[in-house]
Structures are given as C-alpha cells and as structure tokens.
Design a protein around this motif. Structure first.
Motif, PDB file in Angstrom:
ATOM      1  N   SER A  89      -3.857  -2.735  18.608  1.00 18.55           N
ATOM      2  CA  SER A  89      -5.280  -2.842  18.304  1.00 18.55           C
ATOM      3  C   SER A  89      -5.709  -4.307  18.207  1.00 18.55           C
ATOM      4  O   SER A  89      -6.757  -4.706  18.718  1.00 18.55           O
TER       5      SER A  89
ATOM      6  N   GLY B  86      -8.558   8.722   8.221  1.00 19.61           N
ATOM      7  CA  GLY B  86      -7.377   8.234   8.931  1.00 19.61           C
ATOM      8  C   GLY B  86      -7.519   6.783   9.375  1.00 19.61           C
ATOM      9  O   GLY B  86      -8.577   6.354   9.828  1.00 19.61           O
ATOM     10  N   GLY B  87      -6.418   6.064   9.246  1.00 19.92           N
ATOM     11  CA  GLY B  87      -6.403   4.635   9.530  1.00 19.92           C
ATOM     12  C   GLY B  87      -6.682   4.286  10.988  1.00 19.92           C
ATOM     13  O   GLY B  87      -7.230   3.231  11.290  1.00 19.92           O
ATOM     14  N   LEU B  88      -6.317   5.160  11.899  1.00 18.46           N
ATOM     15  CA  LEU B  88      -6.547   4.882  13.317  1.00 18.46           C
ATOM     16  C   LEU B  88      -8.047   4.818  13.587  1.00 18.46           C
ATOM     17  O   LEU B  88      -8.557   3.854  14.155  1.00 18.46           O
TER      18      LEU B  88
ATOM     19  N   GLY C 181       2.007  10.043   6.059  1.00 25.31           N
ATOM     20  CA  GLY C 181       2.973   9.737   7.102  1.00 25.31           C
ATOM     21  C   GLY C 181       3.568   8.371   6.835  1.00 25.31           C
ATOM     22  O   GLY C 181       4.742   8.213   6.570  1.00 25.31           O
ATOM     23  N   THR C 182       2.684   7.393   6.884  1.00 22.84           N
ATOM     24  CA  THR C 182       3.139   6.023   6.748  1.00 22.84           C
ATOM     25  C   THR C 182       3.185   5.625   5.279  1.00 22.84           C
ATOM     26  O   THR C 182       4.136   5.019   4.803  1.00 22.84           O
TER      27      THR C 182
ATOM     28  N   THR D 217      -1.719   8.398  11.185  1.00 21.05           N
ATOM     29  CA  THR D 217      -0.381   8.409  11.764  1.00 21.05           C
ATOM     30  C   THR D 217      -0.265   9.587  12.728  1.00 21.05           C
ATOM     31  O   THR D 217       0.278   9.475  13.820  1.00 21.05           O
TER      32      THR D 217
ATOM     33  N   GLY E  39      -1.918   7.436  15.816  1.00 20.18           N
ATOM     34  CA  GLY E  39      -1.489   6.071  15.523  1.00 20.18           C
ATOM     35  C   GLY E  39       0.006   5.852  15.572  1.00 20.18           C
ATOM     36  O   GLY E  39       0.467   4.748  15.858  1.00 20.18           O
TER      37      GLY E  39
ATOM     38  N   ARG F 119      -0.594   7.934  -1.104  1.00 19.54           N
ATOM     39  CA  ARG F 119      -1.585   7.413  -2.026  1.00 19.54           C
ATOM     40  C   ARG F 119      -1.562   8.239  -3.297  1.00 19.54           C
ATOM     41  O   ARG F 119      -1.385   9.456  -3.254  1.00 19.54           O
TER      42      ARG F 119
HETATM   43  P1  ADP Z   1      -1.476   8.829   7.248  1.00 20.98           P
HETATM   44  O1  ADP Z   1      -2.207   9.366   6.078  1.00 20.98           O
HETATM   45  O2  ADP Z   1      -1.442   9.752   8.392  1.00 20.98           O
HETATM   46  O3  ADP Z   1      -0.171   8.195   6.947  1.00 20.98           O
HETATM   47  P2  ADP Z   1      -3.433   6.706   7.455  1.00 20.98           P
HETATM   48  O4  ADP Z   1      -4.704   7.434   7.475  1.00 20.98           O
HETATM   49  O5  ADP Z   1      -3.117   5.830   6.309  1.00 20.98           O
HETATM   50  O6  ADP Z   1      -2.246   7.633   7.856  1.00 20.98           O
HETATM   51  O7  ADP Z   1      -3.366   5.804   8.764  1.00 20.98           O
HETATM   52  C1  ADP Z   1      -2.254   5.027   9.015  1.00 20.98           C
HETATM   53  C2  ADP Z   1      -2.133   4.881  10.490  1.00 20.98           C
HETATM   54  O8  ADP Z   1      -3.324   4.309  11.016  1.00 20.98           O
HETATM   55  C3  ADP Z   1      -1.020   3.950  10.885  1.00 20.98           C
HETATM   56  O9  ADP Z   1       0.150   4.683  11.152  1.00 20.98           O
HETATM   57  C4  ADP Z   1      -1.544   3.290  12.135  1.00 20.98           C
HETATM   58  O10 ADP Z   1      -1.104   3.984  13.260  1.00 20.98           O
HETATM   59  C5  ADP Z   1      -3.025   3.428  12.072  1.00 20.98           C
HETATM   60  N1  ADP Z   1      -3.624   2.130  11.775  1.00 20.98           N
HETATM   61  C6  ADP Z   1      -3.654   1.482  10.602  1.00 20.98           C
HETATM   62  N2  ADP Z   1      -4.250   0.288  10.730  1.00 20.98           N
HETATM   63  C7  ADP Z   1      -4.606   0.166  12.022  1.00 20.98           C
HETATM   64  C8  ADP Z   1      -5.242  -0.840  12.804  1.00 20.98           C
HETATM   65  N3  ADP Z   1      -5.648  -1.990  12.280  1.00 20.98           N
HETATM   66  N4  ADP Z   1      -5.448  -0.590  14.101  1.00 20.98           N
HETATM   67  C9  ADP Z   1      -5.038   0.553  14.645  1.00 20.98           C
HETATM   68  N5  ADP Z   1      -4.421   1.526  13.979  1.00 20.98           N
HETATM   69  C10 ADP Z   1      -4.209   1.350  12.683  1.00 20.98           C
END
Ligand code: ADP
Ligand code: MG
Length: 415
Positions: free
Chosen positions: A284, A362-364, A27-28, A176, A243, A31
């Motif tokens: 956050s 996931g980053g969230l 999403g964001t 995301t 997120g 990789r």
């Molecule tokens: P994806 O693979 O869905 O793009 P990721 O697993 O890389 O996402 O996670 C990215 C998302 O995680 C960001 O869009 C954000 O919303 C959330 N995120 C990243 N860092 C933080 C943080 N420090 N605190 C809260 N949420 C975060």
C-alpha cells in the motif's frame, strides 16, 4: 456459500446499561475494549480499547498457550480500568467475545471452531468450544469475568452498526481476512428449521471468504499461493481480496518477473523468495507513492526485499503490479457487496427511497485508500447512479468490538 446461520435473539435494545467488555480476536491483532453504556439516552458513554499483536508462534502452537496469552492481556487491561467506568453493584464483569473464524454456534455463548483461517493452525482447537477455552484461560488468570456472548466480527459489526444507524443492512469485513453478514427475513431462509425470532429478522453470517467458483479469475500465482497455504482449497475468495494475501500475491508476481525477465538484474534477490515477507501495508505504501522518482517504492524494495539501486522504470513496474492486484481484489469485493444488495432487493432503481447502509470494518479498507476508492467506484458502476446515491458504506471503526460488548449487554446474566 452460506455456511452458518446465526440468529440473534431480539435486536439490541438501547436500554442496556453498565460496564461491558469485549475481546476481538481477528487475525493479526486482538483488541480488548470496555464500554460504559448509558441506556436509552446515554448510549455509549465512554469507551477504551487496546490493541495487542499476536506473536506468530502462538498462531500455530497450542490452544492453551494462545488463550493464556489473550487472557493475560485482558487481565492487564481490566487492571487498568479507571474510575469513570462503573460496574453495577454486586455484578460480575461480562464480556462479548468476537471470534472471527468459522464457528458452529450452539447458543449465544458457546460454539465450536469449524476450522482456522488467516494463518492460524492449531489442530486441537478445531471442534472445541472456544468460549470454554477462553473461560478456562480466564480462570487460570484469576480473572472473574463471564463470557455472555460469542460473536463473529461480521455479526458484531452489524449489531454495532445498527445500534447507531437503523438503515444498516449488512456488514463487511476487509482486514486480514474478509467476510460479510446481512439481515434477512427469517421466512426467506429455507435452510432454517428452528424457532423464528419475534422480529422476523435473522442475521446471516455468509462466511463469504470461503466462496469459490470457476468464474473467479484465478491465475497461476493464486493457485500456487493456495496450494502452499495452511488451508489449501479453502477461502479462495478471501485469498484474492484480503490483507493477509495481497502483498504475497505481489511478491509472487515480482519473483516470476525476476526469474523470467530479470526485473531486478541477473541474480534473484534472496529475500524475494521468502513467503509473506512483503506485507499488504508495504504494498500500500509503494502503491500510494506520489513522489516523482518513486522514492518510497525504492526504499521499500531496499528495506523489505533487500533490493538496491532500482531504476525508475523498474519502480513503475512494481507500482503497476500493486495496482493490478489491489484493484482486482477491490473489484471482487465490490461484486460481493453488489450480490448482497441484489439479494436484499436494494439494487433496483426507483423501488423505494430508503437509505441502504453497509457497516464496514477492517484495516485493509480503512488504510488502503486506492483499494477502498476502487471498491466504491466499482459498486457505483454496478448499481448505477440512481441506486448508488442512496447506498452508503460507513466505516464502523472498531465496530466488531463495540457490537460484541453490546451483545454481551443484551445477553447479560442479570437480565
Ligand atoms: P483483523 O481484525 O482481521 O486482524 P484488522 O481489521 O486489524 O484485521 O486489519 C489488519 C489488516 O489490515 C492487516 O493484516 C493488513 O493486511 C491490513 N492493513 C493494515 N494497515 C494497512 C495499510 N496501511 N495498508 C494496507 N493494508 C493494511
Ligand atoms: Mg477484525
């Protein structure tokens, strides 16, 4: 809300060997990853990865621009392959493509995009085979690489999770966006009319982000966010939890508090009116501020929203809003996981004693501590002490990428 069924032909054995690549478009960021698999004994011998953020204009531009950008980044990554990675003699490089959007999968290495989510909107890609799109872009880059598996991030995380822990029964993504997948006995799936896999197990990609129900606690803020989004009426559960949206919900609440109760003084700070300016990582950081004068909250309000000289009382209110929005999302996510465990019969005390592991990516979840703690506490609350003592949420860092590389290996053209 089960939308897509996906069977992965045979579980991944542990005998796969060689060098495999993965590309994870979430999403964001996306990789790129390479792993050297050592077979039964060696498992994952070595892995390397790189993360590239997707320029916002490419999310709503043309298909070719997006895929060319991705292919160029991948080509650069391949060019940096060191000597400790070994492609087997005479082989073409193979890639697992993690594509975390709803897809109608037609075979292990092909599938058409049903719809974009998470802020992407490129009409011409909808209905197109995303592997064909990627492969053409790889050709245009002159990169000799074959896509041998197309996987969703939930499926990748599940596959990667099970590779190192047999007790993994489900995978959940909280980044995301949000989604989940779980392992089900094939004969428990009435919708499935195809061939049954030998193992009797199938994987269900729930696309749970698209769940909606009159029982979901939608507020005026959620309704407005949805109505003004790129995909109104869709991904409602995701819009309450993930997120991409939590920070935006907080912004909307703060804006209303300013308009109706002069939270930040008589004038409405202009930046507070800009959609998505307040991101979940900002939220956050404010939420986790433990300083007595809430210094970080003050700094974020100033840097992100251009609001200066806030009182401690105002900062406390901002933290309260973050708390309510984050905890609501976390509790709803926990309820989703509880639903899956219930479906699998893993919510019953004393029935059997095996571990139940949920692979999480996931980053969230990874970075938002109050969110992940609330989720775990809620799940414990719902399951009760006895059952929850055998339930584990395992953070599978980059699980979806490694899983895609494993699936690429399991479906190699050379097998
Ligand atoms: P994806 O693979 O869905 O793009 P990721 O697993 O890389 O996402 O996670 C990215 C998302 O995680 C960001 O869009 C954000 O919303 C959330 N995120 C990243 N860092 C933080 C943080 N420090 N605190 C809260 N949420 C975060
Ligand atoms: Mg991801």
């Amino acid at each position: 809300f089960l939308k897509v069924y996906w069977s992965y032909g045979g579980h991944i054995g542990r005998q796969e060997k060689g060098l495999f690549y993965a590309l994870d478009l979430g999403g964001t960021n996306f990789r790129v990853l390479r792993v050297q698999l050592g077979g039964k004994e060696g498992r994952v011998v070595k892995q390397e990865c790189d993360e590239i953020s997707i320029p916002a204009h490419l999310m709503t531009g043309t298909s070719q621009e997006l895929f060319d950008f991705i292919a160029a980044a991948l080509a650069k990554f391949v060019a940096s392959e060191g000597e400790d990675f070994h492609l087997l003699e005479g082989r073409q490089r193979e890639l697992g493509f993690t594509f975390s959007f709803p897809v109608k999968q037609s075979s292990i290495a092909s599938g058409t995009l049903i719809k974009w989510t998470k802020g992407f909107s490129i009409d011409e890609t909808v209905g197109a085979d995303v592997v064909a799109e990627l492969s053409s872009a790889l050709d245009r880059q002159g990169l000799d690489m074959k896509v041998t598996a197309l996987v969703n991030d939930t499926i990748g995380t599940l596959a990667g999770g099970r590779y190192d822990d047999n007790d993994v029964v489900a995978a959940v993504i909280l980044g995301t966006g949000t989604n989940a997948a779980y392992v089900e006995r094939a004969n428990a799936i009435p919708k499935w009319h195809g061939l049954l896999p030998k193992s009797g197990d199938m994987v269900i990609n729930m696309e749970w982000g698209n769940f909606r129900s009159s029982h979901l606690p939608l507020t005026e803020f959620d309704q407005a966010l949805d109505a003004e989004s790129l995909n109104p009426g869709e991904q409602i559960y995701e819009k309450l939890i993930s997120g991409m949206y939590l920070g935006e919900i907080v912004r909307r609440v703060l804006l209303k508090m300013t308009e109706e109760a002069s939270l930040f003084g008589d004038d409405i700070p202009p930046k507070l009116k800009i959609p998505f300016i307040l991101r979940t990582p900002h939220m956050s950081m404010m939420h986790h501020d433990t300083s007595p004068d809430l210094r970080t909250v003050g700094a974020k309000l100033k840097d992100v929203l251009g609001i200066q000289g806030t009182s401690l009382k105002t900062r406390r209110l901002v933290v309260d809003v973050c708390d309510i929005v984050a905890k609501r999302g976390a509790r709803l996510a926990a309820a989703g996981i509880h639903g899956v465990l219930k479906k699998l019969g893993r919510d019953i005390p004393g029935s059997d004693k095996h571990r139940t592991v949920i692979a999480m990516d996931g980053g969230l979840y990874e970075h938002y501590t109050i969110f992940s703690e609330t989720l775990e506490n809620t799940l414990r609350e719902m399951l009760g002490e006895e059952v929850s003592s055998s339930v584990v949420i395992k953070l599978a860092n980059d699980g979806s990428g490694i899983g895609a590389a494993l699936l690429a290996a399991a479906h190699s053209q050379y097998l």
